[in-house]
Design an enzyme around this catalytic site. Structure first.
Site, PDB file in Angstrom:
ATOM      1  CG  HIS A  22      42.444  38.411  44.394  1.00  0.00           C
ATOM      2  ND1 HIS A  22      41.699  37.557  45.184  1.00  0.00           N
ATOM      3  CD2 HIS A  22      42.374  39.625  44.996  1.00  0.00           C
ATOM      4  CE1 HIS A  22      41.187  38.216  46.192  1.00  0.00           C
ATOM      5  NE2 HIS A  22      41.575  39.476  46.113  1.00  0.00           N
ATOM      6  CD  GLU A  49      45.170  41.935  45.660  1.00  0.00           C
ATOM      7  OE1 GLU A  49      44.656  42.605  46.571  1.00  0.00           O
ATOM      8  OE2 GLU A  49      45.369  40.707  45.746  1.00  0.00           O
ATOM      9  CG  ASP A  51      45.069  42.118  50.476  1.00  0.00           C
ATOM     10  OD1 ASP A  51      44.370  43.053  50.049  1.00  0.00           O
ATOM     11  OD2 ASP A  51      44.879  40.920  50.186  1.00  0.00           O
ATOM     12  CG  HIS A  64      42.428  39.652  52.811  1.00  0.00           C
ATOM     13  ND1 HIS A  64      41.343  39.424  53.645  1.00  0.00           N
ATOM     14  CD2 HIS A  64      41.994  40.493  51.840  1.00  0.00           C
ATOM     15  CE1 HIS A  64      40.307  40.102  53.193  1.00  0.00           C
ATOM     16  NE2 HIS A  64      40.674  40.753  52.097  1.00  0.00           N
ATOM     17  CD  GLU A 138      42.768  45.902  49.409  1.00  0.00           C
ATOM     18  OE1 GLU A 138      41.853  46.141  50.232  1.00  0.00           O
ATOM     19  OE2 GLU A 138      42.739  44.948  48.606  1.00  0.00           O
TER      20      GLU A 138
END
Length: 281
Positions: A22, A49, A51, A64, A138
């Site tokens: 993450h 992962e 963003d 993020h 994301e």
């Protein structure tokens, strides 16, 4: 569309759980920095992962928050800043300082721990890895750029060869796109049908309690809070033909619950420790 399940991990009838880092190995290095992702690869993470947000001059960067205040020594919205502006900021010393209450005011000697990371650079890191490393991207919404985020994302993924048909029928795409926005996932699917989508959920709405997802989406992305309150959801999603990727799984008890429920992937700040707990490394 169906996706191949991971190889068995030694538990009869139970597939191995994919461990997703993450924002990189963000417990050990500043989130969304190149250092955090290098550490995650070294720690054996199956996937990374990130963003993504679009800068004022059209670059996708791994940040993020809507604003840079929390994770840098600057201020302002990512969408209102150009890449050159972000390149002058320190995105890592806040963690090294050991205090989340003080704005970072020093530059760490290693730029990989402090420089803003573009998605392009992260894709290069994945391409250069000496093993298969997947990438879960994301898209953040709402944003002033709306569909331009997905348009730029697909263009970039196409440049790296991630939008064409899979080269092997027994293996899922190396890249997937996640979002709390069903519209965002629809845009990506319309432009690149071969890229799997993950529908992120903070709450389990009545519409999705039986395991259904937005049309064309094959992976459910419930938060850990959902699994604690509705452990039966995993089985329902599986019966509906969907995989289940859970965020953010850091505590040992939550890792164990995910294992017991048979989730397909856990997204964690602690990839090395979680892999050890799962007996994967």
């Amino acid at each position: 569309m169906t996706y191949a399940r991971p190889a068995q991990d030694g538990r009869p009838g139970r597939p191995a759980i994919s461990v997703v880092a993450h924002r990189g190995a963000s417990e050990d290095a500043p989130e969304h920095t190149l250092a955090a992702y290098r550490r995650a690869i070294e720690d054996g993470a199956d996937a990374l992962e990130c963003d993504v947000r679009l800068t004022a001059d059209g670059h996708l960067v791994c940040v993020h928050d809507r604003r840079v205040n929390r994770t840098s020594n600057g201020r302002g919205s990512v969408s209102a800043l150009e890449l050159a502006d972000l390149a002058t900021l320190d995105f890592g010393s806040w963690k090294d300082d050991g205090s989340a209450n003080e704005a970072p005011d020093r530059q760490h000697e290693d730029p990989e721990r402090t420089s803003v990371l573009t998605l392009e650079r992260l894709l290069e890191l994945v391409a250069d890895a000496d093993r298969r490393v997947e990438l879960a991207i994301e898209t953040k919404h709402p944003t002033r750029w709306a569909g331009q985020v997905e348009e730029r994302l697909v263009e970039l993924l196409d440049r790296f060869g991630h939008t064409g048909p899979a080269t092997r029928t027994d293996r899922a795409s190396q890249v997937r796109v996640m979002s709390f926005s069903a519209r965002s996932l629809h845009r990506v699917r319309a432009a690149a049908p071969g890229i799997p989508g993950v529908y992120l959920m903070q709450f389990l709405t009545p519409r999705h309690r039986d395991g259904r997802l937005p049309p064309g989406v094959g992976i459910a992305g419930p938060g850990m809070r959902i699994l604690r309150a509705h452990p039966e959801y995993v089985a329902k999603a599986h019966r509906a033909g969907h995989r289940v990727h859970v965020w953010t799984v850091n505590d040992a008890e939550d890792v164990e619950l995910c294992r017991e429920l048979g989730v397909d992937a856990v997204i964690t700040n602690r990839p090395k420790q979680v892999r050890t707990q799962l007996g994967l490394g």
